[in-house]
Write an enzyme that holds these catalytic residues in place. Structure first.
Site, PDB file in Angstrom:
ATOM      1  N   THR A  70     -26.836  67.861   7.056  1.00  0.00           N
ATOM      2  CA  THR A  70     -27.376  67.630   8.690  1.00  0.00           C
ATOM      3  C   THR A  70     -25.972  68.199   9.358  1.00  0.00           C
ATOM      4  OG1 THR A  70     -29.126  66.112   7.733  1.00  0.00           O
ATOM      5  CG2 THR A  70     -28.887  66.266  10.021  1.00  0.00           C
ATOM      6  N   ASN A 159     -36.660  73.360   0.345  1.00  0.00           N
ATOM      7  CA  ASN A 159     -36.787  71.436  -0.272  1.00  0.00           C
ATOM      8  C   ASN A 159     -37.957  70.636  -0.752  1.00  0.00           C
ATOM      9  OD1 ASN A 159     -36.360  71.379   3.128  1.00  0.00           O
ATOM     10  ND2 ASN A 159     -37.793  69.770   2.994  1.00  0.00           N
ATOM     11  N   GLN A 187     -30.190  72.964  -1.411  1.00  0.00           N
ATOM     12  CA  GLN A 187     -31.146  72.463  -2.417  1.00  0.00           C
ATOM     13  C   GLN A 187     -30.876  73.415  -3.068  1.00  0.00           C
ATOM     14  OE1 GLN A 187     -32.848  70.175  -2.920  1.00  0.00           O
ATOM     15  NE2 GLN A 187     -33.224  69.674  -0.815  1.00  0.00           N
ATOM     16  N   SER A 223     -24.579  69.501   0.413  1.00  0.00           N
ATOM     17  CA  SER A 223     -24.861  67.892   0.543  1.00  0.00           C
ATOM     18  C   SER A 223     -24.911  67.141  -0.966  1.00  0.00           C
ATOM     19  CB  SER A 223     -26.031  67.184   0.839  1.00  0.00           C
ATOM     20  OG  SER A 223     -25.743  65.859   1.225  1.00  0.00           O
ATOM     21  N   GLY A 224     -23.632  66.409  -1.328  1.00  0.00           N
ATOM     22  CA  GLY A 224     -22.881  65.612  -2.774  1.00  0.00           C
ATOM     23  C   GLY A 224     -24.132  65.358  -3.075  1.00  0.00           C
ATOM     24  N   HIS A 225     -24.833  64.533  -2.707  1.00  0.00           N
ATOM     25  CA  HIS A 225     -25.967  63.963  -2.536  1.00  0.00           C
ATOM     26  C   HIS A 225     -27.147  64.263  -3.734  1.00  0.00           C
ATOM     27  CE1 HIS A 225     -29.454  63.229   0.261  1.00  0.00           C
ATOM     28  NE2 HIS A 225     -28.371  63.349   0.929  1.00  0.00           N
ATOM     29  N   CYS A 352     -44.900  63.230   6.673  1.00  0.00           N
ATOM     30  CA  CYS A 352     -45.377  62.552   6.076  1.00  0.00           C
ATOM     31  C   CYS A 352     -44.460  61.425   5.900  1.00  0.00           C
ATOM     32  CB  CYS A 352     -46.368  62.661   4.685  1.00  0.00           C
ATOM     33  SG  CYS A 352     -47.422  61.994   4.431  1.00  0.00           S
TER      34      CYS A 352
END
Ligand code: PLP
Length: 412
Positions: A70, A159, A187, A223-225, A352
């Site tokens: 982000t 994603n 992703q 993004s690492g995670h 959602c």
């Protein structure tokens, strides 16, 4: 818990945990300090930069560590457009199926100047069936707007649905017109190989001929995670010759992103990148999980009345780990709660999951009818997903859909 929610986050791999722990125990000093201990922490950061660069096949100096994808998205969009708008390039070409981090920053930059925006002109690229960019329409938009385009922003893989965008064609068209191209690869990285062409190489294009399958991408985030690192570290690839206005001022990251580097998270990102690079050398492993995804999808479509897939039927047009299935007559949140009680983690669209009953804007932009979007669930696997987990998940899902439909907790 059977975790079929890997697009939300992944379990850190042993190597990432070990690297983070070592950094916390032994290299906790400030990497900007000149003393020996600080320089040891600096080495950890630079080693990780090398590992991520190797995964992307780019030069380490073109990587800027951030806290997340982000933040990298914010830096790329705001940083490029703050320079582009005054230079008479206020147009951003993007899609309505981007992750909300991209959708939100584009909306924010499109706000008038007196409301804190830049007055950018955000144009949505038409989508073909299945949610892929309509390349002909994109080429027309490029021709129509090209002298005034500050940035093209299109994700690599979605994603929510796993739909893969024609990044190679988009990049080539942008490059031919000298338009800056940002790709949200959050992703994609770690799950699929990345080959970038690095056009601005200081060594000269003639010395390093880009491979044939190279992508013309100027900026890319990760993004690492999302690939078995830990939360707290992401990165922006951006060639040094691309002018970008820093958003967090400071001397770190060569002035592109201030703030003391989170050494453990960066070390974990580097370790995860190295593991992912090795894993990518074994495509049969990827095929194994893709087959599990296909099996999950096919059995659910067969056993659950009216269930259907959101996204193209061609499994290769979607990332190998993702499927998004609509269960009309069910409310996604009711299903997710039932799954969770029975030990299955999955998720619905971003809106959602944040507690809103609005259907996913991504699915709506793909033309999914509202009643289907309300009952759509994303299942995302990882390289660790086992066959037995998929078999168990299928039984849980089939049972829960029946229960929710019987109870009448449905989408109107
Ligand atoms: N872009 C895409 C495509 C994503 O899937 C995500 C996270 O879900 C992000 C960006 C944001 O990533 P992060 O959690 O690192 O901010």
């Amino acid at each position: 818990m059977i975790h079929l929610d890997h697009n939300a986050t992944t379990k850190p791999c042993e190597e990432a945990v070990a690297a983070a722990e070592l950094a916390m125990r032994e290299c906790w000093h400030n990497p900007s300090s000149v003393h020996r201990a600080g320089q040891a922490a600096r080495q950890v950061v630079e080693r990780a930069r090398g590992q991520v660069a190797s995964l992307l096949r780019v030069k380490p100096r073109d990587l800027t560590f951030t806290s997340s994808a982000t933040e990298a998205i914010d830096l790329a969009h705001r940083g490029a457009m703050m320079l582009a708008v005054p230079a008479g390039k206020p147009v951003i070409l993007t899609t309505a199926v981007e992750h909300e981090a991209v959708r939100d920053i584009c909306d924010a930059l499109g706000e008038p100047v007196d409301s804190g925006g830049l007055g950018a002109h955000v144009v949505h690229i038409p989508l073909a069936e299945g949610g892929r960019v309509d390349i002909e329409a994109f080429a027309c938009l490029l021709e129509q707007h090209s002298p005034r385009i500050g940035l093209v922003s299109v994700q690599w893989a979605n994603n929510e649905t796993g739909v893969v965008q024609p990044v190679q064609e988009i990049g080539s068209l942008c490059r031919a017109r000298g338009v800056l191209f940002f790709c949200d690869a959050t992703q994609w990285v770690g799950k699929m190989p990345v080959v970038l062409d690095q056009p601005h190489s200081p060594f000269g294009a003639e010395q390093i001929a880009p491979p044939e399958d190279a992508m013309h991408i100027d900026m890319l985030c990760l993004s690492g995670h999302k690939f078995h690192g830990i939360k707290g570290a992401g990165a922006l690839y951006c060639d040094r010759s691309v002018r970008l206005k820093p958003q967090i001022l400071g001397t770190q990251e060569k002035g592109r992103r201030g703030g003391t580097e989170p050494v453990p998270a960066i070390a974990a990102l580097g370790a995860a990148a190295e593991v992912a690079q090795q894993w990518l050398h074994h495509p049969h492993e990827r095929d194994r999980v893709a087959a599990l995804r296909d099996r999950l999808e096919q059995i659910l479509l067969f056993r659950v009345a009216d269930a259907h897939r959101n996204g193209p039927a061609d499994p290769d047009a979607r990332l190998w780990n993702t499927t998004n299935i609509a269960f009309p007559g069910c409310e996604a949140e009711a299903l997710l709660l039932q799954f969770s009680e029975r030990g299955l983690a999955a998720s619905a669209g971003a809106a959602c999951s944040s507690g809103s009953l609005d259907p996913s804007p991504v699915l709506m932009a793909m033309g999914v009818p509202e009643v289907s979007a309300h009952g759509s669930i994303r299942f995302s696997l990882s390289r660790h997903t086992a066959e037995a987990e998929i078999d168990e998940a299928i039984e849980i899902i089939v049972g829960c859909v029946e229960r929710v439909r019987r109870a009448g907790v449905g989408a109107e």
